[in-house]
Write a protein that holds these residues in place. Structure first.
Motif: not given
Length: 505
Positions: A305-315, A322-324
């Motif tokens: 989940l941490s990786y997914y969140k940190d790479n949301l601009h790619l994923e 929304t998170i921002k």
């Protein structure tokens, strides 16, 4: 705790709810409460799920939520009643009117309605709900469970015909008469779908969405919970690991990779650090392999989940935005709380200083201590005036004028200013019995007992509006300081594009 809730369950089954409530409810560690009817999203999901799964007149098995252990007895179930829009006239239990209690006053108002007087005008003049009175008593639309008063909701949903008016009834807040303006059944699923999706995301049941997301990411990133290297990992633990003597020393290669997410590698050392943190929150004794497997799964979930969140601009760009937006909203809330709300609440010296500097804004205009008589008949009001000039006894005048079951005159005693809805426009503040005035589709005679001169409100009398004004000033100062510190530049091309899209729709 669990054994205690089991015993309470047995008592609930054998002795009934009222008996258990009377004996055990203390409002501190044990709560036995009648929750009335409620619908989805009104309770935490774990609680709601058990209630909806329990049959009528049955008692659930004990279950746990974030608030503690529970058992529930379901008394009834019903389909949703939809939504109603109503108006109400309320007479509060804490009335200023010394002439009548709230029940007598509501019955007088009801008699006027039966005699053909306008509901909305009566609400404006006599309802003690100041917020709705100025709108003729009208409330915002509501559903079952929205108001927290079952008696009020039952009376509202019992009305079926538009314009229908209830008989007076009592709630925890006072006495009421209500009028139905609109009644809507449950909307179709397709209409509610978007709203329900938002509710689910805000609710504790979103954990299920979280689990579904993790399962999806496991497949996307090709990560598995089962790992043959865990056997070697477990064998390196000392035998006393779960006896609170933690010694996480490893002979295995510190750089050995347990799993990868894209190009990111997660090694033994990463898992060791995770376990050291786990030690502080998870001292429950388990079999060693069960414990390590459980923590390894939690470790993967956290990292994935941490990786997914940190790479949301790619994923996922939409989710990233929304998170921002959510994080920026939290930052704004924390800023306002620190710089404005808590500052005002905790700084009593500054608040008092603000009051002293703005006293001229907190003034009681000239007011009267008066008895106000209202009638729908000009002739009755003229006769009342003559009686009043001869006799001060209100009870005698009432008996003279309100005969044969008719409410010809309604009396109110209060301290009011010229801006009060019950005072006719142009009324002259003068001691004694007034002339007859026509106002709000009725005739008024007012006996002024005392004229209260204009004066400054004390701090306690003005406290609510002082706090609100001080907060508003703090907010303006904060925004001004931020505007000076940070330069705002508008992208006019984007703005014009948005305007064009909105106009095209």
């Amino acid at each position: 705790m669990y054994s205690q809730i089991l015993k309470l369950r047995e008592r609930l089954i054998n002795d009934g709810f009222e008996s258990v409530r009377d004996e055990f409810h203390d409002g501190n560690s044990i709560f036995a409460e009648d929750l009335g009817y409620f619908s989805g999203f009104k309770m935490v999901y774990d609680f709601e799920n058990v209630v909806y799964s329990t049959n009528i007149n049955e008692v659930s098995q004990p279950f746990r939520t974030q608030f503690g252990y529970h058992v529930v007895k379901v008394f009834d179930k019903r389909k949703t009643r939809g939504e109603v829009t109503i108006g109400h006239i309320m007479t509060s239990f804490n009335k200023n009117d010394a002439l009548l209690n709230s029940e007598d006053r509501i019955n007088e108002i009801y008699n006027l309605i039966k005699q053909g007087e306008n509901f909305e005008n009566l609400a404006k003049q006599f309802s003690d709900d100041a917020n709705s009175a100025k709108r003729g008593g009208k409330l915002n639309p509501f559903k079952s469970g929205d108001l927290g008063s079952q008696s009020f909701e039952n009376a509202a949903f019992a009305l079926n015909n538009m314009g229908e008016i209830s008989k007076p009834f009592k709630s925890d807040f006072g006495w009421h008469i209500i009028k139905l303006y609109e009644k809507k059944p449950l909307e179709p699923f397709e209409t509610l779908k978007h709203k329900l999706e938002i509710e689910v995301k805000r609710d504790s049941r979103s954990e299920r969405i979280n689990t579904a997301l993790i399962n999806k990411l496991l497949n996307v990133y090709h990560v598995r919970y089962d790992n043959s290297d865990l056997s070697d990992f477990i064998s390196t633990f000392e035998k006393n690991l779960l006896n609170e003597n933690w010694n996480l020393t490893f002979n295995l290669s510190q750089n050995k990779v347990l799993f990868k997410i894209r190009q990111n590698e997660y090694k033994y050392t990463d898992f060791v650090e995770f376990l050291k943190e786990s030690e502080k929150r998870n001292l429950e004794k388990k079999e060693l392999d069960t414990y390590v497997s459980s923590e390894y799964k939690a470790f993967i979930n956290e990292k994935i989940l941490s990786y997914y969140k940190d790479n949301l601009h790619l994923e996922n760009l939409e989710f990233a935005n929304t998170i921002k937006e959510f994080e920026e909203g939290l930052l704004l809330f924390e800023l306002m709380e620190a710089k404005v709300w808590n500052s005002v609440k905790n700084d009593s010296i500054e608040l008092m200083k603000f009051y002293e500097n703005n006293k001229s804004n907190y003034i009681f205009k000239e007011r009267i201590d008066a008895i106000i008589a209202r009638s729908s008949s000009e002739k009755t009001s003229e006769y009342l005036q003559k009686l009043w000039l001869k006799n001060d006894d209100i009870d005698i005048i009432k008996k003279e004028l309100n005969q044969n079951g008719r409410q010809n005159v309604l009396f109110t005693k209060d301290i009011v200013g010229k801006d009060h809805s019950i005072i006719p426009e142009g009324f002259n503040f003068k001691k004694g019995v007034s002339n007859v005035y026509y106002h709000n589709d009725a005739y008024y005679v007012i006996k002024v007992n005392k004229i209260l001169p204009k004066r400054t409100k004390t701090f306690n009398e003005a406290r609510g509006i002082v706090v609100s004004a001080f907060q508003a000033q703090k907010e303006v100062s904060l925004i001004d300081s931020l505007a000076k510190k940070y330069k705002i530049k508008i992208n006019n091309n984007v703005l014009n594009n948005i305007k064009t899209q909105l106009l095209s729709h």
